[in-house]
Design an enzyme around this catalytic site. Structure first.
Site, mmCIF file in Angstrom:
data_model
loop_
_atom_site.group_PDB
_atom_site.id
_atom_site.type_symbol
_atom_site.label_atom_id
_atom_site.label_comp_id
_atom_site.label_asym_id
_atom_site.label_seq_id
_atom_site.Cartn_x
_atom_site.Cartn_y
_atom_site.Cartn_z
ATOM 1 N N LYS A 13 -6.557 -14.001 4.385
ATOM 2 C CA LYS A 13 -5.373 -14.573 3.734
ATOM 3 C C LYS A 13 -5.508 -16.076 3.490
ATOM 4 O O LYS A 13 -6.300 -16.758 4.137
ATOM 5 C CB LYS A 13 -4.112 -14.206 4.516
ATOM 6 C CG LYS A 13 -3.760 -12.724 4.255
ATOM 7 C CD LYS A 13 -2.474 -12.255 4.846
ATOM 8 C CE LYS A 13 -2.281 -10.770 4.448
ATOM 9 N NZ LYS A 13 -1.179 -10.136 5.164
ATOM 10 N N ARG A 46 -5.062 -5.086 10.822
ATOM 11 C CA ARG A 46 -5.283 -4.578 9.454
ATOM 12 C C ARG A 46 -6.290 -5.501 8.776
ATOM 13 O O ARG A 46 -5.997 -6.672 8.564
ATOM 14 C CB ARG A 46 -3.957 -4.566 8.697
ATOM 15 C CG ARG A 46 -4.044 -4.048 7.267
ATOM 16 C CD ARG A 46 -2.702 -4.148 6.561
ATOM 17 N NE ARG A 46 -2.773 -3.617 5.223
ATOM 18 C CZ ARG A 46 -3.213 -4.299 4.159
ATOM 19 N NH1 ARG A 46 -3.620 -5.543 4.291
ATOM 20 N NH2 ARG A 46 -3.253 -3.742 2.975
HETATM 21 N N1 HH2 Z 1 -0.877 -7.390 3.859
HETATM 22 C C1 HH2 Z 1 -1.158 -6.975 2.602
HETATM 23 C C2 HH2 Z 1 -0.758 -5.690 2.177
HETATM 24 N N2 HH2 Z 1 -0.140 -4.843 3.023
HETATM 25 N N3 HH2 Z 1 0.771 -4.373 5.159
HETATM 26 C C3 HH2 Z 1 1.055 -4.772 6.404
HETATM 27 N N4 HH2 Z 1 1.687 -3.943 7.258
HETATM 28 N N5 HH2 Z 1 0.710 -6.023 6.864
HETATM 29 C C4 HH2 Z 1 0.084 -6.932 6.066
HETATM 30 O O1 HH2 Z 1 -0.175 -8.073 6.525
HETATM 31 C C5 HH2 Z 1 -0.233 -6.543 4.717
HETATM 32 C C6 HH2 Z 1 0.136 -5.234 4.283
HETATM 33 C C7 HH2 Z 1 -1.888 -7.880 1.675
HETATM 34 O O2 HH2 Z 1 -3.281 -7.671 1.747
HETATM 35 P P1 HH2 Z 1 -4.137 -6.806 0.688
HETATM 36 O O3 HH2 Z 1 -3.720 -5.374 0.729
HETATM 37 O O4 HH2 Z 1 -5.578 -7.036 0.889
HETATM 38 O O5 HH2 Z 1 -3.785 -7.474 -0.697
HETATM 39 P P2 HH2 Z 1 -2.943 -7.001 -1.948
HETATM 40 O O6 HH2 Z 1 -1.516 -6.909 -1.523
HETATM 41 O O7 HH2 Z 1 -3.195 -8.098 -2.963
HETATM 42 O O8 HH2 Z 1 -3.465 -5.668 -2.393
#
Ligand code: HH2
Length: 285
Positions: free
Chosen positions: A232, A267
């Protein structure tokens, strides 16, 4: 309102019933983004066969759970239609759950949750803590699946505009406490709930750091804590503004600090590196 005493140090909650998963150590949730626009790997796994292969690779590298998502929730992201989101995730959930993986579905839409559960998903992961869709609370209750309740301020399009809190830990805690109560009222017992402070979702760098420093306050909710710091932006912000794929070391450091404060699920994108760090953390504990 919650007092400081309410959110003082408490014993970490045990993991909820996640069939087939070890309950005696923290778990690694590997991220499978079936999206063209995720902040760190958008487009890498947008095609179903690439996402499925990536999921298999994450399992081989030590993932306990695969978190499959079809909509980016990065700051500024535009929403996608529910039909498109289902078309993205369904073949990937079907294939990976069909091979025995424990799959969680990362969505804020009840129809996507339903489709994923029908394809074999076992856990619901909702960045809106079941507030994003009027049908999601009842669906989650009926499903019997464990649910991750995450805190987000506003929505992805606007959440980083100017996030403000009186006390970020107390405000996030109070939101999660209200969502735990709403879930219990809807028939979801606390032992099926996992809480997540939502690092990066409507938070400044200082807010994210404060939440991680005081993560143990969240044990007062009586639910296992999940933390998502992986790649992040705040990691680059406190370092040298590295791009997402060069934030692995900072992600590991923040993840280990979260484990020290009792987090039960990390995660992450970089599963092999996290598994190695976790193995060492377990030995040195
Ligand atoms: N962060 C993201 C998405 N989903 N769910 C939970 N429970 N906690 C988190 O910190 C979280 C999440 C963001 O990360 P990522 O899926 O890699 O990115 P994007 O939303 O751009 O797909």
């Amino acid at each position: 309102m919650t007092t400081k005493a309410d959110i003082s140090r408490q014993k970490p909650a045990g993991l909820p019933l996640l069939p087939g998963l070890p309950a005696d150590r923290p778990l690694i949730m590997g991220i499978v983004n079936v999206t063209p626009d995720s902040f760190s790997d958008g487009g890498d796994f947008a095609a179903p066969d690439r996402a499925i292969a990536h999921g298999r690779a994450l399992l081989a590298a030590g993932a306990d759970i695969l978190d499959i998502g079809g909509e980016s929730t990065r700051p500024g992201a535009d929403p996608v239609s529910v039909g498109e989101e289902i078309a993205r995730i369904a073949p990937v959930v079907r294939a990976l759950a069909g091979e025995g993986a424990v799959v969680s579905i990362d969505t804020r839409h009840a129809a996507v949750m339903r489709a994923a559960l029908n394809e074999g998903a076992a856990i619901l992961n909702d960045v809106t803590a079941l507030t994003g869709d009027p049908g999601s609370l009842a669906l989650a209750s009926e499903s019997g699946a464990p649910v991750v309740l995450m805190h987000m301020l506003g929505d992805p399009r606007t959440m980083q505009a100017d996030p403000r809190y009186d006390d970020v830990v107390r405000d996030v805690y109070d939101f999660l406490a209200r969502r735990v109560a709403a879930c219990e009222a809807a028939g979801i017992p606390r032992d099926r709930l996992i809480v997540d402070p939502g690092i990066g979702f409507g938070k400044t760098v200082a807010h994210n750091i404060e939440l991680l420093r005081r993560l143990d306050a969240f044990h007062g909710l009586g639910c296992p804590i999940l933390v998502g710091v992986s790649r992040k932006r705040f990691i680059g912000s406190i370092s040298r503004d590295e791009p997402p794929k060069e934030r692995v070391a900072g992600s590991l450091a923040a993840g280990l600090a979260a484990l020290d404060r009792g987090a039960r699920i990390l995660r992450v994108h970089d599963v092999a590196e996290t598994a190695q760090a976790l193995a060492m953390w377990m030995m040195l504990r």
